[in-house]
Enzyme design. Structure first.
Site, PDB file in Angstrom:
ATOM      1  N   ASP A  51       0.848  -1.186   0.000  1.00  0.00           N
ATOM      2  CA  ASP A  51       0.000   0.000   0.000  1.00  0.00           C
ATOM      3  C   ASP A  51       0.886   1.240   0.000  1.00  0.00           C
ATOM      4  O   ASP A  51       2.016   1.219   0.496  1.00  0.00           O
ATOM      5  CB  ASP A  51      -0.926   0.028   1.215  1.00  0.00           C
ATOM      6  CG  ASP A  51      -2.096   0.993   1.038  1.00  0.00           C
ATOM      7  OD1 ASP A  51      -2.385   1.393  -0.114  1.00  0.00           O
ATOM      8  OD2 ASP A  51      -2.719   1.367   2.043  1.00  0.00           O
ATOM      9  N   GLY A  52       0.365   2.287  -0.587  1.00  0.00           N
ATOM     10  CA  GLY A  52       1.022   3.580  -0.590  1.00  0.00           C
ATOM     11  C   GLY A  52       0.093   4.620   0.004  1.00  0.00           C
ATOM     12  O   GLY A  52      -1.131   4.466  -0.040  1.00  0.00           O
ATOM     13  N   GLU A  89       2.532   3.896  -4.293  1.00  0.00           N
ATOM     14  CA  GLU A  89       1.951   2.585  -4.618  1.00  0.00           C
ATOM     15  C   GLU A  89       2.953   1.760  -5.425  1.00  0.00           C
ATOM     16  O   GLU A  89       3.176   0.581  -5.143  1.00  0.00           O
ATOM     17  CB  GLU A  89       0.639   2.739  -5.395  1.00  0.00           C
ATOM     18  CG  GLU A  89      -0.491   3.395  -4.637  1.00  0.00           C
ATOM     19  CD  GLU A  89      -1.182   2.504  -3.619  1.00  0.00           C
ATOM     20  OE1 GLU A  89      -0.811   1.323  -3.468  1.00  0.00           O
ATOM     21  OE2 GLU A  89      -2.116   3.003  -2.947  1.00  0.00           O
ATOM     22  N   ASP A 111      -4.367  -2.353  -3.246  1.00  0.00           N
ATOM     23  CA  ASP A 111      -5.650  -1.674  -3.365  1.00  0.00           C
ATOM     24  C   ASP A 111      -5.603  -0.576  -4.430  1.00  0.00           C
ATOM     25  O   ASP A 111      -6.540   0.199  -4.579  1.00  0.00           O
ATOM     26  CB  ASP A 111      -6.122  -1.124  -2.010  1.00  0.00           C
ATOM     27  CG  ASP A 111      -5.199  -0.067  -1.431  1.00  0.00           C
ATOM     28  OD1 ASP A 111      -4.259   0.388  -2.131  1.00  0.00           O
ATOM     29  OD2 ASP A 111      -5.406   0.312  -0.267  1.00  0.00           O
ATOM     30  N   HIS A 166      -9.000  -0.039   2.838  1.00  0.00           N
ATOM     31  CA  HIS A 166      -9.695   0.418   4.049  1.00  0.00           C
ATOM     32  C   HIS A 166     -10.955  -0.401   4.310  1.00  0.00           C
ATOM     33  O   HIS A 166     -11.985   0.121   4.685  1.00  0.00           O
ATOM     34  CB  HIS A 166     -10.029   1.916   3.947  1.00  0.00           C
ATOM     35  CG  HIS A 166      -8.865   2.730   3.515  1.00  0.00           C
ATOM     36  ND1 HIS A 166      -7.835   3.057   4.368  1.00  0.00           N
ATOM     37  CD2 HIS A 166      -8.537   3.265   2.306  1.00  0.00           C
ATOM     38  CE1 HIS A 166      -6.936   3.776   3.711  1.00  0.00           C
ATOM     39  NE2 HIS A 166      -7.332   3.907   2.474  1.00  0.00           N
ATOM     40  N   ASP A 176      -1.476  -0.339   5.102  1.00  0.00           N
ATOM     41  CA  ASP A 176      -1.928   1.050   5.185  1.00  0.00           C
ATOM     42  C   ASP A 176      -1.373   1.717   6.441  1.00  0.00           C
ATOM     43  O   ASP A 176      -0.898   2.863   6.389  1.00  0.00           O
ATOM     44  CB  ASP A 176      -3.458   1.106   5.179  1.00  0.00           C
ATOM     45  CG  ASP A 176      -3.968   2.546   5.232  1.00  0.00           C
ATOM     46  OD1 ASP A 176      -3.696   3.311   4.292  1.00  0.00           O
ATOM     47  OD2 ASP A 176      -4.605   2.893   6.244  1.00  0.00           O
TER      48      ASP A 176
END
Length: 189
Positions: A51-52, A89, A111, A166, A176
């Site tokens: 995740d970024g 990302e 994501d 999320h 995250d």
């Protein structure tokens, strides 16, 4: 959570044994079907979540990576003072794949529709063939990172899977958390 640095030792020893098996077999590779694709026997299967995050776009950003192989887990994170969400990302994916010391079979969860679709829909391949251009008039952004990712995709057998961010995926949520913490640290520098 406690980090386990053994994933790299385990991956290296397993893959070294696989190379010896390949030499003994006269160079013939046996193929198995995994997730609808043929892959060479003996390659270690690794799951990577990435995740970024970016506070502002551009602004301070961070990435989080979780590598899993068998019972081994490793978390990685980092950040930059001035970046974009897409760069973070991509950086997360690159850092995760660069952490692997030998060729592996990877299922990579992200994501980011941008990252997943770019690879799985063949956009990246097309952009590369066009000199990292999306069209005759538009250059692909982040070509420096795309070039690094392309090289890693030639080394490993990677399947990208999109997960809703999320949401109820604890691995993605952990990435995250790592990315946001790294972004906050980068903002303070």
């Amino acid at each position: 959570s406690e980090l386990n640095g053994n994933i790299f030792v385990s991956l290296s020893s397993i893959l070294t044994e696989s190379r010896a098996d390949l030499l003994r077999s006269g160079g013939r590779l046996a193929l198995k079907r995994r997730g609808g694709r043929a892959v060479a026997d003996g390659l270690t299967e690794v799951t990577i979540y990435t995740d970024g995050a970016c506070s502002g776009n551009p602004g301070p950003g961070g990435y989080g990576v979780l590598l899993i192989s068998g019972t081994n887990r490793k978390e990685l994170s980092g950040g930059e003072a001035e970046t974009t969400n897409n760069r973070m990302e991509l950086t997360a994916v690159i850092v995760g794949l660069e952490a692997l010391k030998r060729r592996c079979v990877v299922t990579l969860y992200s994501d980011s529709k941008y990252v997943v679709d770019m690879v799985e829909q063949g956009w990246m391949k097309r952009w590369r063939a066009n000199g990292w251009r999306r069209s005759k008039t538009e250059a692909a952004k982040n070509a420096d990172l795309l070039e690094r990712l392309w090289a890693l995709l030639q080394r490993h057998e990677v399947r990208f899977v999109w997960v809703k961010g999320h949401a109820s995926n604890p691995m993605n949520n952990r990435c995250d958390e790592l990315a946001v913490a790294a972004s906050r640290s980068a903002a303070k520098k």
